[in-house]
Design a protein around this motif. Structure first.
Motif, PDB file in Angstrom:
ATOM      1  N   PHE A  15       0.825  -1.205   0.000  1.00 56.51           N
ATOM      2  CA  PHE A  15       0.000   0.000   0.000  1.00 56.51           C
ATOM      3  C   PHE A  15       0.863   1.260   0.000  1.00 56.51           C
ATOM      4  O   PHE A  15       0.633   2.185  -0.781  1.00 56.51           O
ATOM      5  N   ASN A  16       1.873   1.297   0.881  1.00 54.29           N
ATOM      6  CA  ASN A  16       2.735   2.474   0.962  1.00 54.29           C
ATOM      7  C   ASN A  16       3.533   2.681  -0.320  1.00 54.29           C
ATOM      8  O   ASN A  16       3.773   3.817  -0.727  1.00 54.29           O
ATOM      9  N   ARG A  17       3.938   1.597  -0.964  1.00 53.60           N
ATOM     10  CA  ARG A  17       4.671   1.712  -2.228  1.00 53.60           C
ATOM     11  C   ARG A  17       3.784   2.314  -3.313  1.00 53.60           C
ATOM     12  O   ARG A  17       4.177   3.247  -4.013  1.00 53.60           O
ATOM     13  N   ARG A  18       2.557   1.796  -3.445  1.00 52.88           N
ATOM     14  CA  ARG A  18       1.649   2.311  -4.468  1.00 52.88           C
ATOM     15  C   ARG A  18       1.268   3.766  -4.190  1.00 52.88           C
ATOM     16  O   ARG A  18       1.243   4.589  -5.110  1.00 52.88           O
ATOM     17  N   LEU A  19       0.975   4.076  -2.930  1.00 45.49           N
ATOM     18  CA  LEU A  19       0.619   5.449  -2.584  1.00 45.49           C
ATOM     19  C   LEU A  19       1.800   6.390  -2.810  1.00 45.49           C
ATOM     20  O   LEU A  19       1.625   7.511  -3.306  1.00 45.49           O
ATOM     21  N   GLY A  20       2.994   5.955  -2.480  1.00 44.59           N
ATOM     22  CA  GLY A  20       4.184   6.779  -2.698  1.00 44.59           C
ATOM     23  C   GLY A  20       4.415   7.059  -4.168  1.00 44.59           C
ATOM     24  O   GLY A  20       4.805   8.167  -4.545  1.00 44.59           O
ATOM     25  N   LYS A  21       4.162   6.060  -5.016  1.00 45.37           N
ATOM     26  CA  LYS A  21       4.333   6.256  -6.459  1.00 45.37           C
ATOM     27  C   LYS A  21       3.292   7.223  -7.009  1.00 45.37           C
ATOM     28  O   LYS A  21       3.578   7.975  -7.941  1.00 45.37           O
ATOM     29  N   VAL A  22       2.102   7.218  -6.451  1.00 44.06           N
ATOM     30  CA  VAL A  22       1.086   8.196  -6.856  1.00 44.06           C
ATOM     31  C   VAL A  22       1.470   9.581  -6.329  1.00 44.06           C
ATOM     32  O   VAL A  22       1.376  10.580  -7.052  1.00 44.06           O
ATOM     33  N   ALA A  23       1.927   9.633  -5.082  1.00 39.25           N
ATOM     34  CA  ALA A  23       2.261  10.921  -4.460  1.00 39.25           C
ATOM     35  C   ALA A  23       3.406  11.626  -5.169  1.00 39.25           C
ATOM     36  O   ALA A  23       3.451  12.858  -5.205  1.00 39.25           O
ATOM     37  N   MET A  24       4.330  10.869  -5.761  1.00 33.59           N
ATOM     38  CA  MET A  24       5.466  11.531  -6.406  1.00 33.59           C
ATOM     39  C   MET A  24       5.014  12.375  -7.595  1.00 33.59           C
ATOM     40  O   MET A  24       5.673  13.341  -7.962  1.00 33.59           O
ATOM     41  N   TYR A  25       3.869  12.083  -8.164  1.00 31.05           N
ATOM     42  CA  TYR A  25       3.363  12.884  -9.278  1.00 31.05           C
ATOM     43  C   TYR A  25       2.742  14.194  -8.811  1.00 31.05           C
ATOM     44  O   TYR A  25       2.425  15.053  -9.642  1.00 31.05           O
ATOM     45  N   LEU A  26       2.585  14.357  -7.515  1.00 30.33           N
ATOM     46  CA  LEU A  26       2.066  15.632  -7.006  1.00 30.33           C
ATOM     47  C   LEU A  26       3.036  16.778  -7.277  1.00 30.33           C
ATOM     48  O   LEU A  26       2.629  17.940  -7.290  1.00 30.33           O
ATOM     49  N   LEU A  27       4.303  16.471  -7.499  1.00 30.41           N
ATOM     50  CA  LEU A  27       5.250  17.523  -7.885  1.00 30.41           C
ATOM     51  C   LEU A  27       4.820  18.177  -9.196  1.00 30.41           C
ATOM     52  O   LEU A  27       4.958  19.391  -9.360  1.00 30.41           O
ATOM     53  N   TYR A  28       4.293  17.382 -10.127  1.00 29.30           N
ATOM     54  CA  TYR A  28       3.812  17.940 -11.386  1.00 29.30           C
ATOM     55  C   TYR A  28       2.578  18.808 -11.164  1.00 29.30           C
ATOM     56  O   TYR A  28       2.393  19.820 -11.844  1.00 29.30           O
ATOM     57  N   VAL A  29       1.745  18.422 -10.215  1.00 24.34           N
ATOM     58  CA  VAL A  29       0.585  19.244  -9.865  1.00 24.34           C
ATOM     59  C   VAL A  29       1.058  20.590  -9.310  1.00 24.34           C
ATOM     60  O   VAL A  29       0.537  21.644  -9.681  1.00 24.34           O
ATOM     61  N   ILE A  30       2.056  20.552  -8.429  1.00 18.31           N
ATOM     62  CA  ILE A  30       2.605  21.792  -7.868  1.00 18.31           C
ATOM     63  C   ILE A  30       3.174  22.669  -8.992  1.00 18.31           C
ATOM     64  O   ILE A  30       2.934  23.885  -9.022  1.00 18.31           O
TER      65      ILE A  30
END
Length: 168
Positions: A15-30
């Motif tokens: 779960f943490n691996r999948r969520l972390g991989k999704v969260a890393m794309y938040l940099l593009y949102v920023i």
């Protein structure tokens, strides 16, 4: 280690691996938010929400990516004495430090949860021109600390397995 502990480790880490991989794309949102902010400022119609939204997105990026970072052992480690230890010696030291981390994270989960409940009860808003509600980001902060606590328990289990000479 019993099967249910192995399952717990697999579920939490997956779960943490999948969520972390999704969260890393938040940099593009920023980056998108900041680009939009720059365009609106150049056009002399600045948006009020862009700075705070970028900050909230950065908090979400950090808090939701932190458990994956903890899992990948990418945190900063002072290895002046640590590197000289055997694998079991490292596991003993890691178990001790993970227990300290778990104590800290338990306090943070409790405090973040309390702050989130307060935010819901009083419809807390940020005192700015945009005045966004704070409960969404506080829910993310609480979830992030909780997921880090779960990941810390996995690290402790892995350290205990290493000390016992077992493999997970």
């Amino acid at each position: 280690m019993p099967g249910w502990i192995r399952s717990y480790v697999r579920v939490v880490e997956g779960f943490n691996r999948r969520l972390g991989k999704v969260a890393m794309y938040l940099l593009y949102v920023i980056m998108g938010i900041m680009l939009f902010s720059s365009i609106t400022k150049i056009a002399h119609i600045p948006a009020l929400w862009t700075l705070e939204m970028a900050q909230f997105t950065l908090v979400a990026y950090y808090m939701l990516g932190a458990p994956w970072s903890l899992q990948g052992d990418t945190n900063v480690r002072m290895d002046l004495l640590y590197a000289r230890r055997s694998e079991k010696g490292k596991a003993w030291w890691d178990a001790f430090t993970v227990l300290a981390l778990m104590f800290y994270l338990a306090i943070m989960v409790y405090s973040a949860f309390d702050s989130t409940v307060y935010s819901f009860e009083y419809n807390e808003r940020n005192p700015s021109a945009w005045r966004p509600y704070l409960w969404p980001i506080k829910v993310i902060i609480t979830a992030g600390f909780f997921l880090m606590l779960l990941q810390a328990t996995v690290l402790l289990i892995r350290d205990i397995a290493t000390i016992r000479g077992e493999d997970i």
